[in-house]
Design a protein around this motif. Structure first.
Motif, PDB file in Angstrom:
ATOM      1  N   UNK A 200       0.832  -1.217   0.000  1.00  0.00           N
ATOM      2  CA  UNK A 200       0.000   0.000   0.000  1.00  0.00           C
ATOM      3  C   UNK A 200       0.857   1.254   0.000  1.00  0.00           C
ATOM      4  N   UNK A 201       2.020   1.123   0.629  1.00  0.00           N
ATOM      5  CA  UNK A 201       2.912   2.278   0.728  1.00  0.00           C
ATOM      6  C   UNK A 201       3.229   2.848  -0.648  1.00  0.00           C
ATOM      7  N   UNK A 202       3.643   1.931  -1.540  1.00  0.00           N
ATOM      8  CA  UNK A 202       4.085   2.406  -2.851  1.00  0.00           C
ATOM      9  C   UNK A 202       2.933   2.998  -3.652  1.00  0.00           C
ATOM     10  N   UNK A 203       1.793   2.339  -3.531  1.00  0.00           N
ATOM     11  CA  UNK A 203       0.678   2.842  -4.315  1.00  0.00           C
ATOM     12  C   UNK A 203       0.308   4.263  -3.872  1.00  0.00           C
TER      13      UNK A 203
ATOM     14  N   UNK B 239       2.748   6.697  -5.145  1.00  0.00           N
ATOM     15  CA  UNK B 239       2.559   6.883  -6.575  1.00  0.00           C
ATOM     16  C   UNK B 239       1.429   7.872  -6.838  1.00  0.00           C
ATOM     17  N   UNK B 240       0.298   7.627  -6.174  1.00  0.00           N
ATOM     18  CA  UNK B 240      -0.851   8.493  -6.363  1.00  0.00           C
ATOM     19  C   UNK B 240      -0.506   9.898  -5.907  1.00  0.00           C
TER      20      UNK B 240
ATOM     21  N   UNK C 218       2.356  11.320  -5.975  1.00  0.00           N
ATOM     22  CA  UNK C 218       3.191  11.972  -6.977  1.00  0.00           C
ATOM     23  C   UNK C 218       2.345  12.500  -8.115  1.00  0.00           C
ATOM     24  N   UNK C 219       1.381  11.680  -8.536  1.00  0.00           N
ATOM     25  CA  UNK C 219       0.538  12.087  -9.657  1.00  0.00           C
ATOM     26  C   UNK C 219      -0.289  13.313  -9.287  1.00  0.00           C
TER      27      UNK C 219
ATOM     28  N   UNK D 236       1.731  16.519  -8.993  1.00  0.00           N
ATOM     29  CA  UNK D 236       2.037  17.075 -10.305  1.00  0.00           C
ATOM     30  C   UNK D 236       0.860  17.866 -10.836  1.00  0.00           C
ATOM     31  N   UNK D 237      -0.301  17.232 -10.750  1.00  0.00           N
ATOM     32  CA  UNK D 237      -1.502  17.873 -11.270  1.00  0.00           C
ATOM     33  C   UNK D 237      -1.758  19.203 -10.571  1.00  0.00           C
TER      34      UNK D 237
ATOM     35  N   UNK E 255       0.774  21.905 -11.570  1.00  0.00           N
ATOM     36  CA  UNK E 255       0.483  22.397 -12.910  1.00  0.00           C
ATOM     37  C   UNK E 255      -0.760  23.272 -12.909  1.00  0.00           C
ATOM     38  N   UNK E 256      -1.767  22.809 -12.171  1.00  0.00           N
ATOM     39  CA  UNK E 256      -3.041  23.528 -12.171  1.00  0.00           C
ATOM     40  C   UNK E 256      -2.888  24.934 -11.614  1.00  0.00           C
TER      41      UNK E 256
ATOM     42  N   UNK F 263      -1.392  27.361 -14.015  1.00  0.00           N
ATOM     43  CA  UNK F 263      -2.279  27.842 -15.072  1.00  0.00           C
ATOM     44  C   UNK F 263      -3.310  28.832 -14.541  1.00  0.00           C
TER      45      UNK F 263
ATOM     46  N   UNK G 280      -0.549  17.446 -30.584  1.00  0.00           N
ATOM     47  CA  UNK G 280      -0.336  18.711 -29.870  1.00  0.00           C
ATOM     48  C   UNK G 280      -1.371  19.747 -30.305  1.00  0.00           C
TER      49      UNK G 280
ATOM     50  N   UNK H 113      -4.700  18.949 -28.733  1.00  0.00           N
ATOM     51  CA  UNK H 113      -4.762  19.326 -27.311  1.00  0.00           C
ATOM     52  C   UNK H 113      -4.897  20.838 -27.174  1.00  0.00           C
TER      53      UNK H 113
ATOM     54  N   UNK I 201     -11.946  16.168 -26.774  1.00  0.00           N
ATOM     55  CA  UNK I 201     -10.602  15.916 -26.238  1.00  0.00           C
ATOM     56  C   UNK I 201     -10.398  14.442 -25.930  1.00  0.00           C
TER      57      UNK I 201
ATOM     58  N   UNK J 217      -1.533  14.345 -22.996  1.00  0.00           N
ATOM     59  CA  UNK J 217      -2.608  15.263 -23.331  1.00  0.00           C
ATOM     60  C   UNK J 217      -2.958  16.136 -22.131  1.00  0.00           C
TER      61      UNK J 217
ATOM     62  N   UNK K  89      -0.485  18.800 -21.480  1.00  0.00           N
ATOM     63  CA  UNK K  89      -0.618  19.864 -22.487  1.00  0.00           C
ATOM     64  C   UNK K  89      -1.804  20.758 -22.167  1.00  0.00           C
ATOM     65  N   UNK K  90      -2.902  20.107 -21.792  1.00  0.00           N
ATOM     66  CA  UNK K  90      -4.104  20.880 -21.454  1.00  0.00           C
ATOM     67  C   UNK K  90      -3.792  21.829 -20.297  1.00  0.00           C
ATOM     68  N   UNK K  91      -2.951  21.363 -19.368  1.00  0.00           N
ATOM     69  CA  UNK K  91      -2.584  22.209 -18.235  1.00  0.00           C
ATOM     70  C   UNK K  91      -1.501  23.210 -18.621  1.00  0.00           C
TER      71      UNK K  91
ATOM     72  N   UNK L 183       1.534  22.746 -19.242  1.00  0.00           N
ATOM     73  CA  UNK L 183       2.836  22.541 -18.627  1.00  0.00           C
ATOM     74  C   UNK L 183       3.908  22.692 -19.699  1.00  0.00           C
TER      75      UNK L 183
ATOM     76  N   UNK M 268       8.123   5.127 -11.926  1.00  0.00           N
ATOM     77  CA  UNK M 268       7.287   4.891 -10.747  1.00  0.00           C
ATOM     78  C   UNK M 268       6.328   3.731 -10.994  1.00  0.00           C
TER      79      UNK M 268
END
Lengths: 513, 315, 335
Positions: free
Chosen positions: B1-4, B7-8, B10-11, B14-15, B18-19, B22, B78, B81, C51, C301, C304-306, C308, C323
């Motif tokens: 469970x630790x790794x999962x 992982x989540x 980290x994801x 990142x989001x 980035x958000x 913007x 690209x 998107x 999208x 995608x 890109x949408x964000x 970054x 990972x």
């Protein structure tokens, strides 16, 4: 009984080796015919020819009066000849049933598989073997012993008339060996001829009808198993008399303690193991497969992490987190699987001996001193009696016994004074075995502290000054070595399961004490 | 469970990062530029021009391009998107115009003005095209080459690729000019090095081996030109006239050292700037010219420090 | 605890395949779901039909190549030529349709046959000449890259004379049936190819031998399996699938781009390993691979949408690959 197979004048040469010199062999229906010989005697080569894996350079194979041409494994299978290999040759990612029927899967149209029929047929075979095993279990998740049974089931599924078994019991415990032998007796009753290759002398008496002995690629003799003394067979194999000296247990009780472990724990494999080992002492570890002996050794050597416990070397507590730490503390581990973990097979003797001590051969500006390495290697070749044409011979071309000596040389050079031998004579022939035994005794005499792990009770009893017995991860007792300890005493401790401990505790104390 | 969980974590981290990046600029006018490349200094100079315009007009600009100029489909991903973000306008330098047509039609339908830049887009959808006239620029390089080698002798071309518009235009512009005006000059070889310095170096060396009496090389983009310089150096060859294309630190240095005779420079900063400027004009409904020539210049040791030239060169 | 609660129903649907370990796919699938949810929350522009369709469209080619790569990787081999083979088959289709003017079905057959033949050649080099797969297919990658340029005359071949060509990839049969969900045919092709490959792997002799070869080739040989022939069969099948990818990308671009293709093999291999297939061979699933390919295109995608910056997109993608594979290894070590 009629003869099924007759092999005559079989010649086989490999580059640099004359492996078979006019070898011959015959097999009758409904007999177990043991094939004996030291490693390199040519037994496996001869049987690989019979199984269609090698093609002979000359000679003939006659099956029931008709000459037989074997071009590949498939043609041997078609002729009704099967082999169970010494090295397990299973596909770990496939299930038991899929392994058994590989190459002969029940098919539907368009190459589709009939998985249900496949599993049903596998289950039927297991039933005849009295084996409780799910056909759909992935082979890689099984114990080595169970994998061996799958291999045997696979051979049975072909309904061969000739079945070659190359060391089938190497990984099996006594109960499983008994099961295997009853399967072999069933096969005999059905008229199947079984060729049985094994290094375990006691098994011959239990299962074989006749014994054929080979030496240096040549046929030596065929004798009835029942009334030929084992010593005679060994003499024929080795070509000279092998002295089996009785064990002398030296008094080591005043020697300083070299290694002490306290309260070793690791999951379900090691449960609170404590013991001490003195300099000049050989401590044997006995127990059934999966008792945790190898696990203890690997834990001491830092190959697997520990949950709890303390390791003291020469009275000082050391932290061993990796094999590197262990070697630094002077502990050498000789794995049971030399080919995978002990040796760099394609490299030569010189480099293998120097491998763990390369640092001491580095000269400016990073050059390796080949001359010094050569001298060192030649020193060990002489001292340990390693039979090799030169120190530049590739290790993979040496026999098992000599490979083992190379590993020993490696650890001696590294100045390890605590040596752990895991199955030191597995796959080594009788002649070389006693040499290895002799070597261990001498190493102990010179003050090395030695642990010997062996599944063969006679080996443990022959070597050990004291015998530690394990069962299901626990150290169930330490018995004195020498003639006073009987095989039954060891077996009692080796089967002393945790649930039984309380009721037999007093008895055990009496024995150990 | 630790790794999962890690992982989540980290994801989502990142989001979030980035958000937030913007969100700040969310209400500004947004114009993405989809270029033909990204890593080369040339494209980074175009990006710098676009960024400069973004700052000046207080709008948000992003700049993207595929790793190599062969990756037509990645460029289209690209572009799609970018369209998903409903931008005010789009700058686009097509690797393959035909493949992009469906998306450009979609932009047109959504009333998003498209500004073509660099080599442009073969279609009437773009409002305008901001680019260099590569044929004319390469012809100028041919004239300079002829003058420097005395109107006769052997020359060779090291070009970045044989399928892209700029590759074809620069090659043909140079070759046609030589054939039309300098009959005594022989073009002995045209090789393609993917704009990769190392490959172009090897190509140059092999050409020199095959034609020891070669008098001149034309490197058709930055990577090719630097490759030619290295190849000539490694062959220990002197008296070879090298003409390059575009700029960059290494090329400028080669000109200062006299190894390279001179080079054609486009105005990449101008391309980026003009593209954004034209896009903004289109968004505001102002008229824009059908073609905006961003210009090219010949530069050598004599005029490299000239403010007019220095302004369009990049490091 | 929550994880096991979710795990139960999903495991039931995937438990059919014997080689899988439902958890492995679950892990990849969970990652995919989380990425989709994360990006949807971060930007309203992500969850638009157009999208999502663009993401699927972007997955189709890499997904098909990854399916081809999966088959070979399960046998314990590797195929570095999938990208340039795709290009080569596209160019062949271009030659047959545009230069020679044959009707569309002939072009499709030519492309598939070319792919299978090249695969057979690679397989023969590996099985008969005993050249390691890495080297054999590296060589093949370069040969095909060169041949594509030679045959096409170094310029793109357009399919303007074959008006029905875009049908393969960009048109939408599904959209004709259910208006509003114009899933491009290229995506349909991916799912059909993946379904077929999955069936072959799980239910046929060829599939069984893929696992057997990757698990223990020598054991398979000693069991009487004609290892060489099956190996060539696997590479041929994989090559044929690359031929399908070639048609899909050519149809999407309405042209065969001869300089394209190198680098695509690494994207395909990345999708395969994210999907939980072992590079050591013997283990893997097509479903995992398809999910792996989806993860890669959703990630790209979404970033890109964000908006970054592109240089960071690459960093994030690389990190996710490491990972994902590490998480998979941890899970296996525990099991």
């Amino acid at each position: 009984m009629k003869t099924i197979i007759e092999m005559k004048g079989i010649e086989k040469r490999f580059p640099g080796v004359h492996a078979l010199k006019s070898a011959r062999f015959d097999l009758r229906a409904g007999e177990v015919h043991a094939l004996m010989g030291e490693n390199g005697a040519g037994k496996s080569t001869l049987m690989k020819i019979l199984a269609g894996i090698y093609r002979p350079d000359a000679g003939e194979i006659i099956m029931e009066g008709e000459p037989l041409e074997l071009t590949d494994p498939r043609s041997a299978q078609t002729a009704g000849i099967g082999i169970i290999h010494q090295e397990l040759s299973l596909m770990n990612d496939l299930t038991a049933a899929q392994n058994i029927f590989i190459g002969r899967e029940p098919r539907k149209s368009f190459g589709r598989l009939d998985e249900r029929l496949l599993n049903q047929q596998a289950a039927d075979i297991f039933k005849t073997m009295r084996l409780k095993l799910d056909p759909q279990v992935t082979v890689g998740s099984l114990t080595i012993a169970k994998q061996q049974m799958v291999e045997i089931a696979k051979a049975l599924s072909y309904q061969f008339r000739v079945l070659i078994m190359d060391e089938p019991t190497a990984a099996l415990n006594d109960a499983e060996i008994a099961d295997l032998f009853s399967i072999i007796r069933d096969l005999k009753a059905q008229g199947v001829g079984v060729v049985y290759i094994s290094h375990k002398m006691d098994e011959l008496k239990r299962i074989a009808d006749r014994v054929t002995i080979m030496r240096d690629g040549e046929y030596v003799d065929t004798v009835p198993a029942a009334d030929t003394p084992i010593s005679t067979i060994i003499t024929k194999m080795v070509g000279r008399e092998v002295k089996d000296e009785a064990l002398q247990v030296p008094d080591t009780s005043n020697n300083p303690i070299a290694l002490e472990v306290k309260g070793l724990r690791r999951g379900r494999e090691i449960k609170d193991v404590s013991f001490a080992l003195r300099q000049g002492e050989i401590l044997g570890f006995a127990g059934l497969m999966g008792a945790g002996r190898t696990e203890v050794a690997r834990a001491i050597f830092g190959a697997d992490p520990l949950d709890a416990g303390e390791i003291l070397v020469h009275g000082k507590s050391v932290s061993i987190r990796s094999p590197h730490d262990a070697v630094g503390a002077g502990i050498g581990y000789l794995s049971e699987d030399r080919k995978h973990f002990g040796l760099a097979l394609p490299m030569d003797v010189r480099n293998n001996i120097a491998l763990a001590s390369l640092k001491s051969f580095i000269r400016f500006p990073g050059r390796l001193d080949e001359n010094a390495m050569k001298k060192t290697a030649e020193g060990y070749i002489q001292r340990l009696g390693i039979r090799t044409p030169s120190d530049t011979q590739e290790v993979k071309l040496l026999s098992g016994g000599n490979q083992q000596k190379v590993v020993i040389a490696k650890w001696l050079l590294r100045n390890c004074d605590i040596l752990i031998f895991d199955e030191p004579t597995r796959g080594i022939d009788v002649g070389a075995k006693s040499e290895i035994y002799q070597l261990l005794v001498e190493l102990a005499k010179s003050g090395k502290a030695i642990i010997v792990i062996s599944s063969e009770l006679p080996e443990v009893m022959r070597l050990s000054h004291r015998i530690a017995v394990m069962c299901e991860g626990r150290l169930t007792g330490i018995l004195p070595g020498g003639a006073t300890t009987r095989q039954e005493d060891i077996m009692h401790l080796a089967t002393l399961r945790e649930s039984m401990v309380i009721e037999t505790e007093t008895e055990m104390q009496r024995r150990v004490g | 469970m630790f790794t999962r969980r890690t992982f989540l974590g980290a994801v989502s981290a990142t989001a979030v990062v980035a958000a937030t990046g913007v969100a700040k600029a969310a209400d500004k006018i947004y114009i993405p530029l989809i270029s033909k490349g990204f890593q080369h200094q040339f494209w980074q100079a175009v990006k710098a021009g676009a960024d400069k315009a973004a700052k000046e007009f207080d709008i948000q600009v992003t700049f993207e391009g595929p790793d190599t100029e062969a990756q037509v489909d990645k460029q289209i991903d690209m572009l799609s998107a970018a369209l998903a973000k409903h931008p005010a306008a789009i700058g686009f330098a097509a690797l393959d115009s035909k493949a992009a047509i469906p998306l450009l039609k979609k932009a047109q339908a959504e009333k998003i003005p498209v500004i073509a830049f660099d080599s442009g887009v073969d279609s009437d959808i773009p409002v305008t095209t901001c680019s260099t006239d590569n044929v004319a620029a390469a012809a100028l390089a041919a004239d300079k080459m002829a003058a420097l080698i005395g109107n006769e002798g052997k020359v060779a071309l090291v070009v970045h690729d044989q399928t892209s518009r700029t590759g074809i235009d620069r090659r043909d512009g140079f070759v046609k000019q030589i054939k039309a005006k300098y009959p005594k000059i022989e073009i002995v070889d045209i090789q393609y090095g993917a704009g990769d310095q190392l490959q172009s170096t090897e190509i140059t060396k092999s050409i020199i081996t095959a034609h020891p009496d070669i008098k001149g090389f034309f490197g058709a983009n930055e990577g090719s030109a630097i490759g030619v310089v290295n190849g000539v150096k490694e062959s220990k060859k002197s008296n070879v006239v090298i003409i390059g294309y575009d700029s960059g630190k290494a090329q400028k240095q080669a000109i200062m050292d006299g190894v390279m005779a001179g080079a054609i420079t486009q105005n990449p900063v101008g391309i980026g700037y003009e593209t954004v400027k034209a896009a903004l004009a289109a968004v505001k409904g102002q008229p824009v010219e059908k073609h905006i020539d961003t210009g090219f210049y010949w530069y050598d040791k004599s005029n490299i420090a000239d403010p007019k030239i220095a302004a369009v060169l990049y490091d | 605890m929550t994880n096991t609660d979710i795990a139960a129903p999903m495991a039931a649907t995937t438990a059919k395949s014997r080689f899988s370990g439902a958890q492995q796919k679950l892990l990849a699938f969970g990652t995919l779901i989380i990425l989709v949810i994360g990006f949807s929350l971060a930007s309203p522009n992500f969850m638009q039909t157009s999208n999502i369709l663009a993401i699927l469209q972007a997955t189709s080619v890499n997904g098909i190549l990854a399916v081809a790569a999966t088959l070979v990787i399960i046998t314990g081999g590797i195929d570095l030529s999938v990208g340039t083979l795709m290009t080569f088959t596209a160019v062949i289709a271009g030659v047959v349709l545009t230069y020679w003017g044959f009707p569309l079905p002939i072009g499709i057959i030519a492309s598939l046959l070319t792919g299978a033949l090249v695969g057979l050649t690679s397989g023969a080099i590996i099985a008969k000449m005993k050249i390691p797969p890495f080297i054999a297919t590296l060589g093949m990658m370069l040969i095909l890259k060169g041949l594509s340029l030679v045959i096409s005359g170094t310029k793109p071949i357009y399919f303007n004379d074959t008006p029905s060509f875009p049908l393969i990839s960009t048109e939408s049969f599904i959209g004709d049936l259910i208006p509003g969900v114009p899933v491009p045919n290229g995506v349909l092709v991916l799912f059909i190819v993946a379904g077929l490959a999955s069936y072959i792997l799980g239910r046929t002799v060829l599939g069984r031998y893929c696992f057997a070869l990757g698990s223990n080739e020598e054991a398979a040989r000693l069991s009487g399996v004609s290892v060489d022939n099956w190996k060539m069969a696997v590479y041929s099948l994989s090559g044929g699938i690359c031929g399908i990818a070639g048609l899909v990308i050519a149809s999407r671009l309405n042209s065969a781009q001869p300089a394209l293709g190198q680098g695509y093999e690494l994207d395909a291999i990345a999708a395969v390993v994210i999907g939980g297939t072992s590079l050591a061979g013997g283990r893997g699933t097509i479903l995992g691979t398809v999910i792996g390919a989806l993860i890669m295109s959703v990630l790209l995608n979404g970033l890109r949408i964000l908006s970054m910056p592109q240089e960071w997109q690459t960093v994030v993608t690389g990190s996710i690959i490491i990972i994902a594979v590490y998480a998979d290894m941890m899970r296996k070590r525990k099991a």
